[in-house]
Design an enzyme around this catalytic site. Sequence first.
Site, PDB file in Angstrom:
ATOM      1  N   ALA A 177     -10.967-130.636 -56.190  1.00 23.68           N
ATOM      2  CA  ALA A 177     -10.717-131.868 -55.431  1.00 23.68           C
ATOM      3  C   ALA A 177      -9.256-132.271 -55.567  1.00 23.68           C
ATOM      4  O   ALA A 177      -8.615-132.028 -56.602  1.00 23.68           O
ATOM      5  CB  ALA A 177     -11.619-133.011 -55.899  1.00 23.68           C
ATOM      6  N   VAL A 178      -8.766-132.879 -54.504  1.00 24.47           N
ATOM      7  CA  VAL A 178      -7.419-133.442 -54.485  1.00 24.47           C
ATOM      8  C   VAL A 178      -7.576-134.918 -54.123  1.00 24.47           C
ATOM      9  O   VAL A 178      -8.381-135.270 -53.235  1.00 24.47           O
ATOM     10  CB  VAL A 178      -6.546-132.699 -53.436  1.00 24.47           C
TER      11      VAL A 178
ATOM     12  N   ARG B 168      -3.492-132.604 -47.778  1.00 17.58           N
ATOM     13  CA  ARG B 168      -2.725-131.956 -46.696  1.00 17.58           C
ATOM     14  C   ARG B 168      -1.254-131.786 -47.073  1.00 17.58           C
ATOM     15  O   ARG B 168      -0.373-131.843 -46.236  1.00 17.58           O
ATOM     16  CB  ARG B 168      -2.850-132.720 -45.368  1.00 17.58           C
TER      17      ARG B 168
ATOM     18  N   GLY C 212      -0.713-129.139 -49.365  1.00 13.06           N
ATOM     19  CA  GLY C 212      -0.750-127.795 -49.943  1.00 13.06           C
ATOM     20  C   GLY C 212      -1.230-127.713 -51.382  1.00 13.06           C
ATOM     21  O   GLY C 212      -1.212-126.638 -51.992  1.00 13.06           O
TER      22      GLY C 212
ATOM     23  N   GLY D  34      -4.368-128.310 -52.727  1.00 13.70           N
ATOM     24  CA  GLY D  34      -5.630-127.576 -52.870  1.00 13.70           C
ATOM     25  C   GLY D  34      -5.403-126.078 -52.764  1.00 13.70           C
ATOM     26  O   GLY D  34      -5.907-125.288 -53.577  1.00 13.70           O
TER      27      GLY D  34
ATOM     28  N   GLU E 152     -19.791-122.507 -53.816  1.00 16.45           N
ATOM     29  CA  GLU E 152     -20.718-123.167 -52.901  1.00 16.45           C
ATOM     30  C   GLU E 152     -20.085-124.473 -52.441  1.00 16.45           C
ATOM     31  O   GLU E 152     -19.404-125.141 -53.219  1.00 16.45           O
ATOM     32  CB  GLU E 152     -22.059-123.496 -53.575  1.00 16.45           C
TER      33      GLU E 152
ATOM     34  N   ASN F 178     -20.029-130.606 -45.620  1.00 17.72           N
ATOM     35  CA  ASN F 178     -18.591-130.715 -45.900  1.00 17.72           C
ATOM     36  C   ASN F 178     -17.803-129.712 -45.039  1.00 17.72           C
ATOM     37  O   ASN F 178     -17.292-128.702 -45.515  1.00 17.72           O
ATOM     38  CB  ASN F 178     -18.328-130.495 -47.393  1.00 17.72           C
TER      39      ASN F 178
ATOM     40  N   TYR G 240     -11.485-123.634 -47.043  1.00 19.27           N
ATOM     41  CA  TYR G 240     -11.690-122.328 -47.684  1.00 19.27           C
ATOM     42  C   TYR G 240     -11.511-121.189 -46.671  1.00 19.27           C
ATOM     43  O   TYR G 240     -10.981-120.126 -47.018  1.00 19.27           O
ATOM     44  CB  TYR G 240     -13.068-122.264 -48.339  1.00 19.27           C
TER      45      TYR G 240
HETATM   46  C1  LIG Z   1     -10.866-129.708 -49.612  1.00 15.85           C
HETATM   47  C2  LIG Z   1      -9.614-130.232 -50.338  1.00 15.85           C
HETATM   48  C3  LIG Z   1      -9.661-129.772 -51.799  1.00 15.85           C
HETATM   49  C4  LIG Z   1      -8.365-129.652 -49.659  1.00 15.85           C
HETATM   50  O1  LIG Z   1      -7.230-130.014 -50.429  1.00 15.85           O
HETATM   51  P1  LIG Z   1      -5.779-130.224 -49.749  1.00 15.85           P
HETATM   52  O2  LIG Z   1      -4.780-130.269 -50.827  1.00 15.85           O
HETATM   53  O3  LIG Z   1      -5.822-131.385 -48.826  1.00 15.85           O
HETATM   54  O4  LIG Z   1      -5.641-128.899 -48.877  1.00 15.85           O
HETATM   55  P2  LIG Z   1      -4.280-128.169 -48.431  1.00 15.85           P
HETATM   56  O5  LIG Z   1      -3.251-129.188 -48.103  1.00 15.85           O
HETATM   57  O6  LIG Z   1      -3.917-127.154 -49.444  1.00 15.85           O
HETATM   58  O7  LIG Z   1      -4.772-127.462 -47.084  1.00 15.85           O
HETATM   59  C5  LIG Z   1      -4.568-126.073 -46.813  1.00 15.85           C
HETATM   60  C6  LIG Z   1      -5.155-125.773 -45.462  1.00 15.85           C
HETATM   61  O8  LIG Z   1      -6.585-125.957 -45.490  1.00 15.85           O
HETATM   62  C7  LIG Z   1      -7.030-126.481 -44.238  1.00 15.85           C
HETATM   63  N1  LIG Z   1      -7.544-127.841 -44.420  1.00 15.85           N
HETATM   64  C8  LIG Z   1      -7.333-128.667 -45.464  1.00 15.85           C
HETATM   65  N2  LIG Z   1      -7.992-129.831 -45.289  1.00 15.85           N
HETATM   66  C9  LIG Z   1      -8.618-129.730 -44.103  1.00 15.85           C
HETATM   67  C10 LIG Z   1      -9.451-130.619 -43.372  1.00 15.85           C
HETATM   68  N3  LIG Z   1      -9.758-131.864 -43.823  1.00 15.85           N
HETATM   69  N4  LIG Z   1      -9.929-130.203 -42.181  1.00 15.85           N
HETATM   70  C11 LIG Z   1      -9.635-128.980 -41.701  1.00 15.85           C
HETATM   71  N5  LIG Z   1      -8.843-128.073 -42.369  1.00 15.85           N
HETATM   72  C12 LIG Z   1      -8.343-128.465 -43.544  1.00 15.85           C
HETATM   73  C13 LIG Z   1      -5.785-126.514 -43.321  1.00 15.85           C
HETATM   74  O9  LIG Z   1      -5.690-125.255 -42.682  1.00 15.85           O
HETATM   75  C14 LIG Z   1      -4.680-126.686 -44.353  1.00 15.85           C
HETATM   76  O10 LIG Z   1      -3.415-126.249 -43.885  1.00 15.85           O
HETATM   77  P3  LIG Z   1      -2.514-127.287 -43.005  1.00 15.85           P
HETATM   78  O11 LIG Z   1      -2.480-128.596 -43.738  1.00 15.85           O
HETATM   79  O12 LIG Z   1      -1.186-126.598 -42.975  1.00 15.85           O
HETATM   80  O13 LIG Z   1      -3.183-127.403 -41.679  1.00 15.85           O
HETATM   81  C15 LIG Z   1      -9.513-131.787 -50.248  1.00 15.85           C
HETATM   82  O14 LIG Z   1      -9.679-132.182 -48.904  1.00 15.85           O
HETATM   83  C16 LIG Z   1     -10.554-132.512 -51.094  1.00 15.85           C
HETATM   84  O15 LIG Z   1     -10.333-132.792 -52.275  1.00 15.85           O
HETATM   85  N6  LIG Z   1     -11.709-132.852 -50.505  1.00 15.85           N
HETATM   86  C17 LIG Z   1     -12.778-133.569 -51.224  1.00 15.85           C
HETATM   87  C18 LIG Z   1     -13.420-132.694 -52.297  1.00 15.85           C
HETATM   88  C19 LIG Z   1     -13.984-131.418 -51.702  1.00 15.85           C
HETATM   89  O16 LIG Z   1     -14.514-131.379 -50.591  1.00 15.85           O
HETATM   90  N7  LIG Z   1     -13.858-130.327 -52.481  1.00 15.85           N
HETATM   91  C20 LIG Z   1     -14.281-129.004 -52.049  1.00 15.85           C
HETATM   92  C21 LIG Z   1     -15.706-128.723 -52.372  1.00 15.85           C
HETATM   93  S1  LIG Z   1     -15.950-128.513 -54.128  1.00 15.85           S
END
Ligand SMILES: CC(C)(COP(=O)(O)OP(=O)(O)OC[C@H]1O[C@@H](n2cnc3c(N)ncnc32)[C@H](O)[C@@H]1OP(=O)(O)O)[C@@H](O)C(=O)NCCC(=O)NCCS
Length: 157
Positions: free
Chosen positions: A75-76, A82, A84, A86, A108, A113, A120
């Site tokens: 999680a972030v 957004r 980078g 995660g 999983e 979600n 992923y």
């Molecule tokens: C899923 C999560 C970890 C992504 O973390 P993040 O730091 O925002 O992701 P990044 O910035 O590294 O994103 C990398 C790429 O993933 C994709 N991506 C990330 N978030 C996205 C979203 N909400 N919808 C669609 N694509 C997404 C995009 O392609 C993104 O690249 P871009 O920003 O250049 O378009 C974050 O949204 C989160 O914490 N969510 C809640 C917890 C969760 O769902 N955890 C995963 C299940 S355990």
Amino acid sequence: MIPIRLATTKDAAEIATMSRDFIESGLGWSWNTLRVVRAVWDPDTVVAVSTCKKTISGFAIMIFREHTAHLNLLAVKPKHRRQGIGKYLVKWLEESAKTAGTFQLSLEVRESNIAAQAFYESLGYKQTRKISGYYQQTESAVRMTRNISVLKNSTPG
Ligand SMILES: CC(C)(COP(=O)(O)OP(=O)(O)OC[C@H]1O[C@@H](n2cnc3c(N)ncnc32)[C@H](O)[C@@H]1OP(=O)(O)O)[C@@H](O)C(=O)NCCC(=O)NCCS
């Protein structure tokens, strides 16, 4: 570069709260502080945190087996998404997994979600199956995997 370090027991309460609020919302809270502390001390588990100005911006927990590794949690914090982080956390763990001789990564994610599934998929993970009732019999999971055995010469990016 995004600072990443191994978590300590002092980080456990904050990690557990992030799990409750950002991953397990609507489910029972299974990754409580004690469980995170156990993960921190488990020699087969890596608990990593990303930081921003010395505060935690995100975290990931991965368990390593003989030739496979499983991403348990990631999680972030919303204000850091957004950017980078995660992606960097996953790549950092993938590098650790390659060093440990791991060939396949799995995880999983909740069926609802869609954002995490897209995240992923952007990192090369493929949906392999749906597991009904995986989350406390209330929600199905989508299993996603990535084979990293062919990526020996790649670097995080
Ligand atoms: C899923 C999560 C970890 C992504 O973390 P993040 O730091 O925002 O992701 P990044 O910035 O590294 O994103 C990398 C790429 O993933 C994709 N991506 C990330 N978030 C996205 C979203 N909400 N919808 C669609 N694509 C997404 C995009 O392609 C993104 O690249 P871009 O920003 O250049 O378009 C974050 O949204 C989160 O914490 N969510 C809640 C917890 C969760 O769902 N955890 C995963 C299940 S355990």
